[in-house]
Design a protein around this motif. Sequence first.
Motif, PDB file in Angstrom:
ATOM      1  N   TYR A   1      40.180  48.875  36.806  1.00 19.76           N
ATOM      2  CA  TYR A   1      39.109  48.396  37.663  1.00 19.76           C
ATOM      3  C   TYR A   1      37.774  49.029  37.267  1.00 19.76           C
ATOM      4  O   TYR A   1      37.723  50.110  36.684  1.00 19.76           O
ATOM      5  CB  TYR A   1      39.383  48.757  39.124  1.00 19.76           C
ATOM      6  N   LEU A   2      36.701  48.351  37.616  1.00 15.66           N
ATOM      7  CA  LEU A   2      35.371  48.918  37.488  1.00 15.66           C
ATOM      8  C   LEU A   2      34.617  48.600  38.778  1.00 15.66           C
ATOM      9  O   LEU A   2      34.263  47.444  39.017  1.00 15.66           O
ATOM     10  CB  LEU A   2      34.631  48.352  36.284  1.00 15.66           C
ATOM     11  N   GLN A   3      34.425  49.623  39.591  1.00 18.04           N
ATOM     12  CA  GLN A   3      33.634  49.481  40.808  1.00 18.04           C
ATOM     13  C   GLN A   3      32.178  49.727  40.449  1.00 18.04           C
ATOM     14  O   GLN A   3      31.840  50.804  39.933  1.00 18.04           O
ATOM     15  CB  GLN A   3      34.094  50.472  41.871  1.00 18.04           C
ATOM     16  N   MET A   4      31.336  48.743  40.707  1.00 17.54           N
ATOM     17  CA  MET A   4      29.927  48.821  40.352  1.00 17.54           C
ATOM     18  C   MET A   4      29.087  48.777  41.614  1.00 17.54           C
ATOM     19  O   MET A   4      29.110  47.782  42.341  1.00 17.54           O
ATOM     20  CB  MET A   4      29.555  47.665  39.419  1.00 17.54           C
ATOM     21  N   ASN A   5      28.379  49.858  41.873  1.00 18.04           N
ATOM     22  CA  ASN A   5      27.511  49.958  43.038  1.00 18.04           C
ATOM     23  C   ASN A   5      26.061  50.098  42.610  1.00 18.04           C
ATOM     24  O   ASN A   5      25.774  50.409  41.455  1.00 18.04           O
ATOM     25  CB  ASN A   5      27.912  51.169  43.892  1.00 18.04           C
ATOM     26  N   SER A   6      25.166  49.883  43.541  1.00 25.43           N
ATOM     27  CA  SER A   6      23.720  50.022  43.277  1.00 25.43           C
ATOM     28  C   SER A   6      23.326  49.273  42.009  1.00 25.43           C
ATOM     29  O   SER A   6      22.642  49.821  41.131  1.00 25.43           O
ATOM     30  CB  SER A   6      23.348  51.506  43.167  1.00 25.43           C
ATOM     31  N   LEU A   7      23.753  48.047  41.926  1.00 26.45           N
ATOM     32  CA  LEU A   7      23.524  47.264  40.706  1.00 26.45           C
ATOM     33  C   LEU A   7      22.040  46.999  40.486  1.00 26.45           C
ATOM     34  O   LEU A   7      21.265  46.823  41.440  1.00 26.45           O
ATOM     35  CB  LEU A   7      24.300  45.958  40.775  1.00 26.45           C
ATOM     36  N   LYS A   8      21.685  46.988  39.204  1.00 25.15           N
ATOM     37  CA  LYS A   8      20.309  46.757  38.784  1.00 25.15           C
ATOM     38  C   LYS A   8      20.262  45.516  37.894  1.00 25.15           C
ATOM     39  O   LYS A   8      21.274  45.122  37.310  1.00 25.15           O
ATOM     40  CB  LYS A   8      19.798  47.961  37.992  1.00 25.15           C
TER      41      LYS A   8
ATOM     42  N   GLN B   1      22.829  40.391  44.270  1.00 21.11           N
ATOM     43  CA  GLN B   1      21.463  40.870  44.345  1.00 21.11           C
ATOM     44  C   GLN B   1      21.392  42.334  43.922  1.00 21.11           C
ATOM     45  O   GLN B   1      22.366  43.086  44.037  1.00 21.11           O
ATOM     46  CB  GLN B   1      20.920  40.721  45.766  1.00 21.11           C
ATOM     47  N   ALA B   2      20.233  42.718  43.447  1.00 16.29           N
ATOM     48  CA  ALA B   2      20.011  44.122  43.089  1.00 16.29           C
ATOM     49  C   ALA B   2      20.316  45.011  44.287  1.00 16.29           C
ATOM     50  O   ALA B   2      19.963  44.679  45.431  1.00 16.29           O
ATOM     51  CB  ALA B   2      18.587  44.324  42.616  1.00 16.29           C
ATOM     52  N   GLY B   3      20.993  46.116  44.012  1.00 16.22           N
ATOM     53  CA  GLY B   3      21.420  47.022  45.069  1.00 16.22           C
ATOM     54  C   GLY B   3      22.808  46.731  45.594  1.00 16.22           C
ATOM     55  O   GLY B   3      23.378  47.543  46.334  1.00 16.22           O
ATOM     56  N   GLY B   4      23.349  45.591  45.223  1.00 14.78           N
ATOM     57  CA  GLY B   4      24.674  45.202  45.687  1.00 14.78           C
ATOM     58  C   GLY B   4      25.792  45.790  44.848  1.00 14.78           C
ATOM     59  O   GLY B   4      25.563  46.621  43.957  1.00 14.78           O
ATOM     60  N   SER B   5      27.009  45.345  45.159  1.00 15.08           N
ATOM     61  CA  SER B   5      28.202  45.878  44.516  1.00 15.08           C
ATOM     62  C   SER B   5      29.118  44.760  44.043  1.00 15.08           C
ATOM     63  O   SER B   5      29.118  43.662  44.623  1.00 15.08           O
ATOM     64  CB  SER B   5      28.986  46.767  45.487  1.00 15.08           C
ATOM     65  N   LEU B   6      29.877  45.055  43.019  1.00 13.96           N
ATOM     66  CA  LEU B   6      30.944  44.189  42.537  1.00 13.96           C
ATOM     67  C   LEU B   6      32.095  45.065  42.072  1.00 13.96           C
ATOM     68  O   LEU B   6      31.870  46.203  41.620  1.00 13.96           O
ATOM     69  CB  LEU B   6      30.487  43.314  41.374  1.00 13.96           C
TER      70      LEU B   6
END
Length: 126
Positions: free
Chosen positions: A80-87, A13-18
């Motif tokens: 690695y690629l830490q992705m936060n605050s996903l849009k 979901q938007a706002g989440g992280s992967l």
Amino acid sequence: QVQLVESGGGLVQAGGSLRLSCAASGLTFSTYAMGWFRQAPGNERESVAAINWSGASTYYADSVKGRFTISRDNAKNTVYLQMNSLKSEDTAVYYCAASGQPFTNRVLTTTAYYYWGQGTQVTVSS
């Protein structure tokens, strides 16, 4: 034979992280700069982030600065690629790539990279 294998993609979901991982084999990983790119349907492949051989230097696309973090573990041959605050606009297939070029801002271009992974899908729902 060089292999780059991405993992960690999925639906969030938007706002989440992967956290994406890219495991490398068949090359001397610690001598290569590594990059993450992404490609959405109908769009060109674009740079997301890059990291030099030691991890001491990084570049980020303006669209992900402050939200994404690239890192590497040379002992594990993994980037690695830490992705936060996903849009929702982060939705794309994400690719990792290996470059033997000097670490200049050219590593934000696809032409700097010799080897590519097969990609992992990231879908961000709004």
